[in-house]
Design an enzyme around this catalytic site. Sequence first.
Site, PDB file in Angstrom:
ATOM      1  N   HIS A   1       1.257   6.297   4.010  1.00 43.29           N
ATOM      2  CA  HIS A   1       0.714   5.753   2.537  1.00 43.29           C
ATOM      3  C   HIS A   1       1.171   6.573   1.224  1.00 43.29           C
ATOM      4  CE1 HIS A   1      -2.360   4.652  -0.389  1.00 43.29           C
ATOM      5  NE2 HIS A   1      -1.896   3.529  -0.219  1.00 43.29           N
TER       6      HIS A   1
ATOM      7  N   ARG B   1      -2.105   7.586   6.727  1.00 42.53           N
ATOM      8  CA  ARG B   1      -2.618   7.983   5.199  1.00 42.53           C
ATOM      9  C   ARG B   1      -1.534   8.776   4.746  1.00 42.53           C
ATOM     10  NH1 ARG B   1      -6.268   7.233   1.447  1.00 42.53           N
ATOM     11  NH2 ARG B   1      -7.277   5.820   3.064  1.00 42.53           N
TER      12      ARG B   1
ATOM     13  N   SER C   1      -1.329  -2.136   1.782  1.00 41.75           N
ATOM     14  CA  SER C   1      -0.509  -1.177   2.066  1.00 41.75           C
ATOM     15  C   SER C   1      -0.526  -0.780   3.371  1.00 41.75           C
ATOM     16  CB  SER C   1      -0.584  -0.182   1.064  1.00 41.75           C
ATOM     17  OG  SER C   1      -0.301  -0.448  -0.351  1.00 41.75           O
TER      18      SER C   1
END
Length: 355
Positions: A188, A185, A162
């Site tokens: 994500h 992040r 990812s």
Amino acid sequence: MVIGGAYQGKLAYAKEEYPSLLWVDGKVCALKEIESCGGIYSFEAYIRRWFKEKTKNRALSSQVMEEYAKELSEEMIHKNPGVVIVCREIGCGLVPVDEFERGYREVAGRICVRLARYADHVERIVCGIPTVIKDTEKAKNIADTKRAAMEILRPEEIEKKSFEMISKELKGIFLTPGTEPIVKRCIHTSADFEYAQNLIFSEGAVDAAKKAIQNGAKVVTDTQMGKAGINKKRLEKYGGEVLCFMSDPDVAETAKAQGRTRAAVSMDKAAKLTGPLIFAIGNAPTALIRLYELIREGRVRPELVIGVPVGFVNVVQSKELILALTDTPYIVARGRKGGSNIAACICNALLYMLD
């Protein structure tokens, strides 16, 4: 092909089946995008626009319409044979009086017949439930390969892949050095690449936050959800803890007596804490506004303010107040986006950066 009536769950089903595709909307996409997209939905609207461009509203014979249907079908088959098509059924109602509308429906039907004949897999969706109309061995092999690929990926491999995909898509976008792990992040967590643009970092905010964590900082959240999402084991390794006062009886009583929100009152309670403090606000603008007031009054000096409440009322304004602070490190998601999950993931990103 995925076909079905209006509002039957076609697009949701297709996106779940083909999660990695680049989708375009047939109502608004450029006509040339059909040659390169991974999937197109509202394909019937695309045909209508394409047909209108071709005909200029002229009356057409059945033979000419067949030629047009053949033209678009073969263009798609030769230039983008792997495309996934989501199309609404339009031939089940009354025959239109308007000549163009009759021609459009006939051409759309002929195009779909040709593409269905070529397709490896055709499904019809009713009430969100798929019925397979056509399934070739090639389609079965593709599905088996997809399932096998999914099964062999362990959780850590999924996360690694990812982040590799995120890094690839961010190529060419400037991120302030040192902020990249936090931005990635957030993307994500949300699958929203706009965080590459709307996350604002004050100068030195990341270093100040990391130092505070290493010195045993307490992290104060405005929701139990935000508290739950933060990696407490990693924080405890440095002597820190996560606190949320929103459910405390004294906070509820004070808020009711004073006619204020619990979020604002919980900031008053947090201001009495000792030691380094990090505030992670992902839900309540009133918490952020009260925190701003406490900082201006000199009643609290946070090592970092994470200002990412989500929503509409006072959300943007509360964030702009934090952005106006000159002596307080902050990470703010400008605009309406954010949430408790984003607040927690920023905290976690900082924790992971210490490993």
